[in-house]
Scaffold this motif. Structure first.
Motif, PDB file in Angstrom:
ATOM      1  N   ASN A   1       0.811  -1.222   0.000  1.00 14.12           N
ATOM      2  CA  ASN A   1       0.000   0.000   0.000  1.00 14.12           C
ATOM      3  C   ASN A   1       0.846   1.274   0.000  1.00 14.12           C
ATOM      4  O   ASN A   1       0.333   2.365   0.231  1.00 14.12           O
ATOM      5  CB  ASN A   1      -0.942   0.022   1.213  1.00 14.12           C
ATOM      6  CG  ASN A   1      -0.184   0.243   2.514  1.00 14.12           C
ATOM      7  OD1 ASN A   1       0.969  -0.164   2.646  1.00 14.12           O
ATOM      8  ND2 ASN A   1      -0.836   0.875   3.477  1.00 14.12           N
ATOM      9  N   GLN A   2       2.142   1.149  -0.260  1.00 11.93           N
ATOM     10  CA  GLN A   2       3.033   2.318  -0.248  1.00 11.93           C
ATOM     11  C   GLN A   2       3.396   2.716  -1.672  1.00 11.93           C
ATOM     12  O   GLN A   2       3.787   1.869  -2.479  1.00 11.93           O
ATOM     13  CB  GLN A   2       4.302   2.002   0.540  1.00 11.93           C
ATOM     14  CG  GLN A   2       5.328   3.134   0.531  1.00 11.93           C
ATOM     15  CD  GLN A   2       6.590   2.761   1.272  1.00 11.93           C
ATOM     16  OE1 GLN A   2       6.541   2.488   2.474  1.00 11.93           O
ATOM     17  NE2 GLN A   2       7.719   2.739   0.577  1.00 11.93           N
ATOM     18  N   ILE A   3       3.259   4.006  -1.983  1.00 13.84           N
ATOM     19  CA  ILE A   3       3.681   4.509  -3.288  1.00 13.84           C
ATOM     20  C   ILE A   3       4.598   5.714  -3.091  1.00 13.84           C
ATOM     21  O   ILE A   3       4.558   6.374  -2.050  1.00 13.84           O
ATOM     22  CB  ILE A   3       2.489   4.899  -4.183  1.00 13.84           C
ATOM     23  CG1 ILE A   3       1.786   6.145  -3.651  1.00 13.84           C
ATOM     24  CG2 ILE A   3       1.505   3.759  -4.342  1.00 13.84           C
ATOM     25  CD1 ILE A   3       0.782   6.734  -4.622  1.00 13.84           C
ATOM     26  N   THR A   4       5.427   5.963  -4.078  1.00 16.36           N
ATOM     27  CA  THR A   4       6.289   7.143  -4.066  1.00 16.36           C
ATOM     28  C   THR A   4       5.709   8.174  -5.017  1.00 16.36           C
ATOM     29  O   THR A   4       5.407   7.868  -6.173  1.00 16.36           O
ATOM     30  CB  THR A   4       7.724   6.788  -4.498  1.00 16.36           C
ATOM     31  OG1 THR A   4       8.255   5.807  -3.604  1.00 16.36           O
ATOM     32  CG2 THR A   4       8.610   8.025  -4.473  1.00 16.36           C
ATOM     33  N   LEU A   5       5.548   9.391  -4.526  1.00 16.28           N
ATOM     34  CA  LEU A   5       5.031  10.500  -5.333  1.00 16.28           C
ATOM     35  C   LEU A   5       6.163  11.486  -5.572  1.00 16.28           C
ATOM     36  O   LEU A   5       6.726  12.042  -4.627  1.00 16.28           O
ATOM     37  CB  LEU A   5       3.872  11.184  -4.606  1.00 16.28           C
ATOM     38  CG  LEU A   5       3.300  12.451  -5.249  1.00 16.28           C
ATOM     39  CD1 LEU A   5       2.693  12.148  -6.613  1.00 16.28           C
ATOM     40  CD2 LEU A   5       2.247  13.087  -4.343  1.00 16.28           C
TER      41      LEU A   5
ATOM     42  N   ARG B   1      -1.436  14.604  -1.805  1.00 19.23           N
ATOM     43  CA  ARG B   1      -1.303  13.651  -0.705  1.00 19.23           C
ATOM     44  C   ARG B   1      -2.687  13.239  -0.186  1.00 19.23           C
ATOM     45  O   ARG B   1      -2.942  12.054   0.071  1.00 19.23           O
ATOM     46  CB  ARG B   1      -0.495  14.262   0.435  1.00 19.23           C
ATOM     47  CG  ARG B   1      -0.340  13.308   1.627  1.00 19.23           C
ATOM     48  CD  ARG B   1       0.295  13.965   2.829  1.00 19.23           C
ATOM     49  NE  ARG B   1       1.703  14.234   2.619  1.00 19.23           N
ATOM     50  CZ  ARG B   1       2.226  15.425   2.375  1.00 19.23           C
ATOM     51  NH1 ARG B   1       1.424  16.501   2.311  1.00 19.23           N
ATOM     52  NH2 ARG B   1       3.504  15.585   2.210  1.00 19.23           N
ATOM     53  N   GLU B   2      -3.571  14.206  -0.067  1.00 23.70           N
ATOM     54  CA  GLU B   2      -4.922  13.906   0.408  1.00 23.70           C
ATOM     55  C   GLU B   2      -5.651  12.978  -0.554  1.00 23.70           C
ATOM     56  O   GLU B   2      -6.364  12.059  -0.135  1.00 23.70           O
ATOM     57  CB  GLU B   2      -5.692  15.218   0.569  1.00 23.70           C
ATOM     58  CG  GLU B   2      -7.092  15.071   1.122  1.00 23.70           C
ATOM     59  CD  GLU B   2      -7.791  16.408   1.276  1.00 23.70           C
ATOM     60  OE1 GLU B   2      -8.996  16.475   0.965  1.00 23.70           O
ATOM     61  OE2 GLU B   2      -7.132  17.378   1.703  1.00 23.70           O
TER      62      GLU B   2
ATOM     63  N   PRO C   1       1.589   7.559   0.869  1.00 21.92           N
ATOM     64  CA  PRO C   1       2.507   8.176  -0.085  1.00 21.92           C
ATOM     65  C   PRO C   1       3.796   8.671   0.577  1.00 21.92           C
ATOM     66  O   PRO C   1       3.769   9.267   1.655  1.00 21.92           O
ATOM     67  CB  PRO C   1       1.694   9.369  -0.614  1.00 21.92           C
ATOM     68  CG  PRO C   1       0.826   9.766   0.534  1.00 21.92           C
ATOM     69  CD  PRO C   1       0.536   8.504   1.311  1.00 21.92           C
ATOM     70  N   ILE C   2       4.913   8.406  -0.074  1.00 22.08           N
ATOM     71  CA  ILE C   2       6.184   9.039   0.274  1.00 22.08           C
ATOM     72  C   ILE C   2       6.433  10.109  -0.773  1.00 22.08           C
ATOM     73  O   ILE C   2       6.618   9.798  -1.953  1.00 22.08           O
ATOM     74  CB  ILE C   2       7.335   8.020   0.298  1.00 22.08           C
ATOM     75  CG1 ILE C   2       7.136   7.022   1.437  1.00 22.08           C
ATOM     76  CG2 ILE C   2       8.684   8.733   0.431  1.00 22.08           C
ATOM     77  CD1 ILE C   2       8.184   5.930   1.480  1.00 22.08           C
TER      78      ILE C   2
ATOM     79  N   SER D   1       8.505   0.885  -2.159  1.00 23.23           N
ATOM     80  CA  SER D   1       7.221   1.307  -2.721  1.00 23.23           C
ATOM     81  C   SER D   1       6.762   0.358  -3.824  1.00 23.23           C
ATOM     82  O   SER D   1       7.567  -0.185  -4.592  1.00 23.23           O
ATOM     83  CB  SER D   1       7.325   2.730  -3.287  1.00 23.23           C
ATOM     84  OG  SER D   1       7.477   3.669  -2.243  1.00 23.23           O
ATOM     85  N   ALA D   2       5.444   0.204  -3.910  1.00 25.33           N
ATOM     86  CA  ALA D   2       4.860  -0.679  -4.921  1.00 25.33           C
ATOM     87  C   ALA D   2       4.665   0.029  -6.255  1.00 25.33           C
ATOM     88  O   ALA D   2       4.491  -0.632  -7.284  1.00 25.33           O
ATOM     89  CB  ALA D   2       3.514  -1.213  -4.422  1.00 25.33           C
TER      90      ALA D   2
END
Length: 466
Positions: free
Chosen positions: A166-170, A185-186, A195-196, A232-233
């Motif tokens: 459930n982790q993504i990099t933005l 982010r919201e 989000p990172i 991150s996925a």
């Protein structure tokens, strides 16, 4: 596809672009407990510092290696060593980020070698991460420096880790404000995703009153979060400038990626929400369906004032595409487009030509336009031409609230449409109604709305504009 043309003038008059070192420093300001350092003369750093302070109206931590005539010739090792030791002693940052300048790039300083030597000689620096990025200011522009800084952060600090589903990099582009990043982010969190954001200026340059003063950045992406990006996925990038960093992440940890050319507009935000729904396995939340409906209504209301408008816009490539793309969708004509550096984003711009030039070129091309759009250094040109002027990009130093301006997502797009439409309504009410590009019937209806406090007859206006 817009044709890219480079200006052949002998000199730049009223520059549009900012330098690579400034763009890299801006990226480093989005990292927590960080001290950005320009490896060059004091003047280079002072000039960039003034622009950042005037834009954000905040104290900005930015240091210099203070090169002089002698060290510029003999080499800057001693200056880098002294700077690293002094910064660690006085500010105790967790991360020191160094970017080069034209001065030291021309000399050919081997900064990577300098850093390796300092680490061997000075073990007290073992508890401090050091990132270096090459950013000569005689090539490229602000956006290029930001892009290379993200890549340097990723290559220096990120290592492969087991994937967290459930982790993504933005990766936000340099054209996004702290308010834009908060909005994104919201949106991501609404799908149950973690989000990172790298870099995250919404934590350090959002205009808050800090509980303490450390002399470094006060908020942003932490070192732990940067390292966690290797787990991150998925990676989401906003703007073509983030592609290099996203591909670096993919090379390190195999993270799949998608780059959104912009997130100002209807279709691009539809794609974002669909992608987040696919990643999370959750439906699009009801509030974003409602916001989409509100944006459609805003586009209907606003097109009466943007349809047929001729626009002159000067901006960095990704910002030019974001704002120019929306204006094209709202029926405006991108008559004059001036940018700062080459980018794949120019190929997506719905205009005939993009000129890599300055604000003098924008002023000349905007003479027969209805609206001028660029940063605050274009205000004199707008005054001379007597044109409505929309301030975007960096720097905007003659307005407050830049950190909280939102122009992405459904809500941000709606805000931008209203801002532009209201500028044109003011033009109708107080200036030359007769030269407006609408039909006579639509012009009379629009003038009535601009000058009357009565509720408008939208049926009459819609039929007049048809």
């Amino acid at each position: 596809m817009a044709r890219v043309v480079e200006s052949k003038k002998a000199c730049t008059v009223n520059p549009l672009k900012m330098s690579q070192p400034l763009g890299a420093s801006f990226a480093f300001l989005g990292l927590d407990a960080c001290m950005p350092v320009m490896h060059g003369s004091q003047g280079c750093t002072s000039f960039g510092l003034v622009l950042l302070v005037r834009h954000f109206k905040e104290a900005i931590p930015l240091q210099t290696t203070a090169m002089n005539e002698v060290t510029s010739i003999l080499g800057g090792y001693d200056n880098i060593e002294a700077a690293l030791l002094n910064i660690r002693k006085r500010a105790a940052p967790k991360l020191i980020a160094i970017c080069s300048t034209g001065l030291t790039e021309t000399k050919g300083d081997d900064v990577d070698g300098y850093i390796a030597t300092v680490r061997k000689r000075k073990p007290e620096l073992d508890d401090t991460e050091i990132v270096y990025v090459s950013t000569p200011d005689y090539v490229g522009a602000f956006e290029d420096g930001f892009q290379h800084a993200i890549t340097a952060i990723v290559k220096t600090l990120v290592k492969p880790l087991p994937v967290v589903a459930n982790q993504i990099t933005l990766l936000p582009g340099s054209h996004l404000s702290p308010g834009d990043i908060d909005e994104l982010r919201e949106i991501v969190q609404a799908f149950g995703l973690d989000p990172i954001v790298l870099p995250d200026i919404s934590g350090s340059l959002d205009g808050h009153i800090p509980p303490d003063w450390r002399g470094t950045t006060l908020g942003g992406t932490t070192l732990d979060d940067i390292r966690r990006a290797g787990a991150s996925a998925f990676t989401l990038g906003v703007g073509e400038q983030t592609r290099e960093g996203a591909e670096a992440l993919q090379a390190i940890s195999g993270t799949p990626l998608e780059i959104f050319e912009r997130l100002t507009g209807l279709e691009v935000n539809d794609r974002l929400l669909q992608r987040l729904s696919q990643i999370s396995g959750r439906p699009v939340p009801a509030r974003y369906r409602r916001q989409r409906s509100q944006l459609l209504d805003a586009m209907l209301d606003g097109h009466f004032y943007t349809g047929g408008v001729k626009v002159a816009i000067g901006a960095e490539p990704d910002l030019l595409l974001a704002v120019g793309g929306l204006l094209h969708e709202m029926g405006a004509e991108l008559r004059c487009c001036v940018s700062t550096t080459k980018s794949a984003a120019h190929a997506l711009l719905p205009a005939q030509e993009v000129l890599l030039g300055d604000l003098e070129d924008l002023e000349a091309g905007g003479a027969d336009c209805d609206l001028l759009i660029t940063h605050s250094h274009g205000r004199q040109a707008a005054a001379r031409l007597d044109k409505p002027f929309l301030r975007i990009g960096f720097p905007v130093f003659d307005r407050v609230g830049n950190a909280h301006r939102v122009q992405v997502g459904y809500r941000g797009t709606m805000n931008l449409i209203f801002e532009i439409a209201n500028l044109m309504i003011e033009r109708i009410a107080h200036h030359h109604v007769g030269d407006w590009p609408l039909t006579p019937e639509a012009r009379r209806a629009a003038t009535h709305i601009a000058t009357s406090t009565e509720a408008p007859d939208t049926t009459t206006l819609a039929s007049a504009s048809a």
